[in-house]
Design a protein around this motif. Structure first.
Motif, short mmCIF file in Angstrom:
data_model
loop_
_atom_site.label_atom_id
_atom_site.label_comp_id
_atom_site.label_asym_id
_atom_site.label_seq_id
_atom_site.Cartn_x
_atom_site.Cartn_y
_atom_site.Cartn_z
N GLU A 58 0.85 -1.17 0.00
CA GLU A 58 0.00 0.00 0.00
C GLU A 58 0.90 1.23 0.00
O GLU A 58 1.94 1.25 0.66
CB GLU A 58 -0.90 0.00 1.24
N PRO A 59 0.55 2.33 -0.66
CA PRO A 59 -0.65 2.44 -1.50
C PRO A 59 -0.51 1.66 -2.81
O PRO A 59 0.60 1.41 -3.27
CB PRO A 59 -0.74 3.94 -1.79
N PHE A 60 -1.64 1.29 -3.36
CA PHE A 60 -1.64 0.53 -4.61
C PHE A 60 -1.52 1.50 -5.79
O PHE A 60 -2.50 1.82 -6.44
CB PHE A 60 -2.94 -0.25 -4.74
N SER A 61 -0.33 1.97 -6.07
CA SER A 61 -0.19 3.08 -7.01
C SER A 61 -0.10 2.65 -8.47
O SER A 61 -0.40 3.43 -9.37
CB SER A 61 1.04 3.92 -6.66
N THR A 62 0.31 1.41 -8.75
CA THR A 62 0.47 0.97 -10.13
C THR A 62 -0.88 0.58 -10.73
O THR A 62 -1.61 -0.23 -10.16
CB THR A 62 1.43 -0.22 -10.23
N VAL A 63 -1.20 1.16 -11.89
CA VAL A 63 -2.44 0.84 -12.59
C VAL A 63 -2.13 0.54 -14.05
O VAL A 63 -1.11 0.97 -14.58
CB VAL A 63 -3.48 1.97 -12.49
N VAL A 64 -3.00 -0.22 -14.68
CA VAL A 64 -2.88 -0.55 -16.09
C VAL A 64 -4.10 -0.03 -16.82
O VAL A 64 -5.24 -0.29 -16.41
CB VAL A 64 -2.74 -2.07 -16.29
N VAL A 65 -3.87 0.73 -17.89
CA VAL A 65 -4.96 1.33 -18.66
C VAL A 65 -5.11 0.53 -19.96
O VAL A 65 -4.15 0.38 -20.72
CB VAL A 65 -4.66 2.81 -19.00
N THR A 66 -6.31 0.05 -20.21
CA THR A 66 -6.53 -0.73 -21.43
C THR A 66 -6.77 0.17 -22.63
O THR A 66 -7.15 1.34 -22.48
CB THR A 66 -7.76 -1.65 -21.29
N PRO A 67 -6.58 -0.35 -23.82
CA PRO A 67 -7.06 0.33 -25.02
C PRO A 67 -8.58 0.23 -25.05
O PRO A 67 -9.19 -0.40 -24.18
CB PRO A 67 -6.41 -0.47 -26.15
N PRO A 68 -9.23 0.84 -26.04
CA PRO A 68 -10.70 0.77 -26.11
C PRO A 68 -11.22 -0.66 -26.12
O PRO A 68 -10.67 -1.54 -26.80
CB PRO A 68 -11.02 1.47 -27.43
N MET A 69 -12.27 -0.87 -25.34
CA MET A 69 -12.92 -2.17 -25.27
C MET A 69 -14.43 -1.94 -25.35
O MET A 69 -15.06 -1.55 -24.39
CB MET A 69 -12.56 -2.91 -23.97
N GLN A 70 -14.96 -2.09 -26.56
CA GLN A 70 -16.40 -1.94 -26.80
C GLN A 70 -16.93 -0.60 -26.29
O GLN A 70 -17.98 -0.52 -25.67
CB GLN A 70 -17.14 -3.11 -26.15
N GLY A 71 -16.17 0.47 -26.55
CA GLY A 71 -16.61 1.80 -26.19
C GLY A 71 -16.20 2.25 -24.80
O GLY A 71 -16.54 3.36 -24.38
N THR A 73 -12.96 2.45 -21.69
CA THR A 73 -11.56 2.33 -21.32
C THR A 73 -11.52 1.91 -19.86
O THR A 73 -12.20 2.50 -19.02
CB THR A 73 -10.82 3.67 -21.49
N LEU A 74 -10.75 0.86 -19.57
CA LEU A 74 -10.65 0.35 -18.21
C LEU A 74 -9.31 0.74 -17.61
O LEU A 74 -8.29 0.79 -18.29
CB LEU A 74 -10.79 -1.17 -18.20
N VAL A 75 -9.32 1.00 -16.31
CA VAL A 75 -8.10 1.24 -15.55
C VAL A 75 -8.11 0.23 -14.42
O VAL A 75 -9.01 0.23 -13.58
CB VAL A 75 -8.02 2.68 -15.01
N VAL A 76 -7.11 -0.65 -14.42
CA VAL A 76 -7.15 -1.83 -13.56
C VAL A 76 -6.06 -1.78 -12.50
O VAL A 76 -4.93 -1.42 -12.77
CB VAL A 76 -6.98 -3.11 -14.42
N GLY A 77 -6.44 -2.14 -11.27
CA GLY A 77 -5.47 -2.22 -10.18
C GLY A 77 -6.15 -2.08 -8.84
O GLY A 77 -7.25 -1.52 -8.74
N PRO A 78 -5.53 -2.58 -7.76
CA PRO A 78 -6.12 -2.47 -6.41
C PRO A 78 -6.38 -1.04 -5.98
O PRO A 78 -7.15 -0.81 -5.04
CB PRO A 78 -5.05 -3.13 -5.52
#
Length: 245
Positions: A58-71, A73-78
């Motif tokens: 903690e803190p959970f600072s690392t995130v992954v941003v996806t390219p477009p997915m069916q309209g 955009t996702l940002v993934v991470g704790p």
């Protein structure tokens, strides 16, 4: 949608993600104030998502941003995990603010270890529903969609958070409520990343970034559902549209 070795599906034992209704990664990056942005392949991004979920730091600072997915955009991470109580108010306010900018923003938590499920649906600056299975007292808004249909199927005419926790009905619901997973809600409301791959031509455009540190923010309340009273301390940027740097 099918997958391959070069485009595996997103999976993690504890998967938290933000879904924003836009196909522009750069706008999402700017709105969230992400820094240290680097491109990575889809396959490497999926591996990183699982690694960060198991990190436990903690803190959970690392995130992954996806390219477009069916309209979307996702940002993934704790960082976006609703059940992590030290940040529930933060991510709730942030998601509400993002929905005021982009129209729709949603949060989800799915556990493959039966540690609970959670979702938050926001539109136009208003929270429609927040449900955290491990903390029903933190629920906001009204059940709708697949959640409402399953409640009706169990004979629950009201909200699950209002059930007497000692009643047989509450016990039956708690024992079987997992039929309504966050991934099920996500598939109906936006996109389920555990069953959908990137749009064609977007395989190599995942982004890895560092998210801002949370600072103090007033807790979200039931009044905030109706009148958008509180604002996130991480300001959602409105000067969007410049190239990603």
């Amino acid at each position: 949608m099918g997958t391959s070795d070069s485009a595996p599906l997103i999976r993690a034992c504890w998967l938290s993600w933000l879904a924003v209704e836009t196909v522009d990664q750069a706008e999402v990056v700017k709105a969230l104030g992400l820094t240290e942005v680097q491109e990575t392949s889809w396959a490497e991004g999926v591996v990183l998502i699982d690694e960060v979920a198991h990190d436990g730091e903690e803190p959970f600072s690392t995130v992954v941003v996806t390219p477009p997915m069916q309209g979307w955009t996702l940002v993934v991470g704790p960082y976006f995990g609703l059940p992590y109580t030290q940040q529930t108010a933060h991510v709730t306010s942030l998601c509400r603010d993002l929905s005021a900018v982009f129209g729709k923003a949603q949060l989800f938590f799915h556990s493959e270890q039966n540690d609970g499920e959670a979702w938050l649906i926001a539109e136009g600056g208003r929270i429609l529903r927040r449900w955290i299975s491990e903390y029903p007292e933190l629920a906001m808004g009204e059940p709708f969609g697949v959640e409402r249909r399953l409640l009706d199927a169990y004979g629950i005419t009201g909200k699950p958070e209002d059930l007497d926790p000692n009643s047989d009905l509450a016990g039956d619901w708690a024992a079987t409520w997992g039929d309504c997973w966050a991934t099920t809600v996500a598939e109906e409301s936006s996109i389920d990343p555990t069953s959908a791959a990137a749009d064609t031509g977007s395989i190599s455009s995942m982004l890895v970034a560092a998210a801002p540190t949370w600072v103090g923010v007033p807790p979200a309340t039931e009044e905030g559902v109706a009148d958008h009273r509180f604002r996130s301390s991480i300001r959602v940027r409105t000067d969007l549209g410049r190239p990603l740097v």
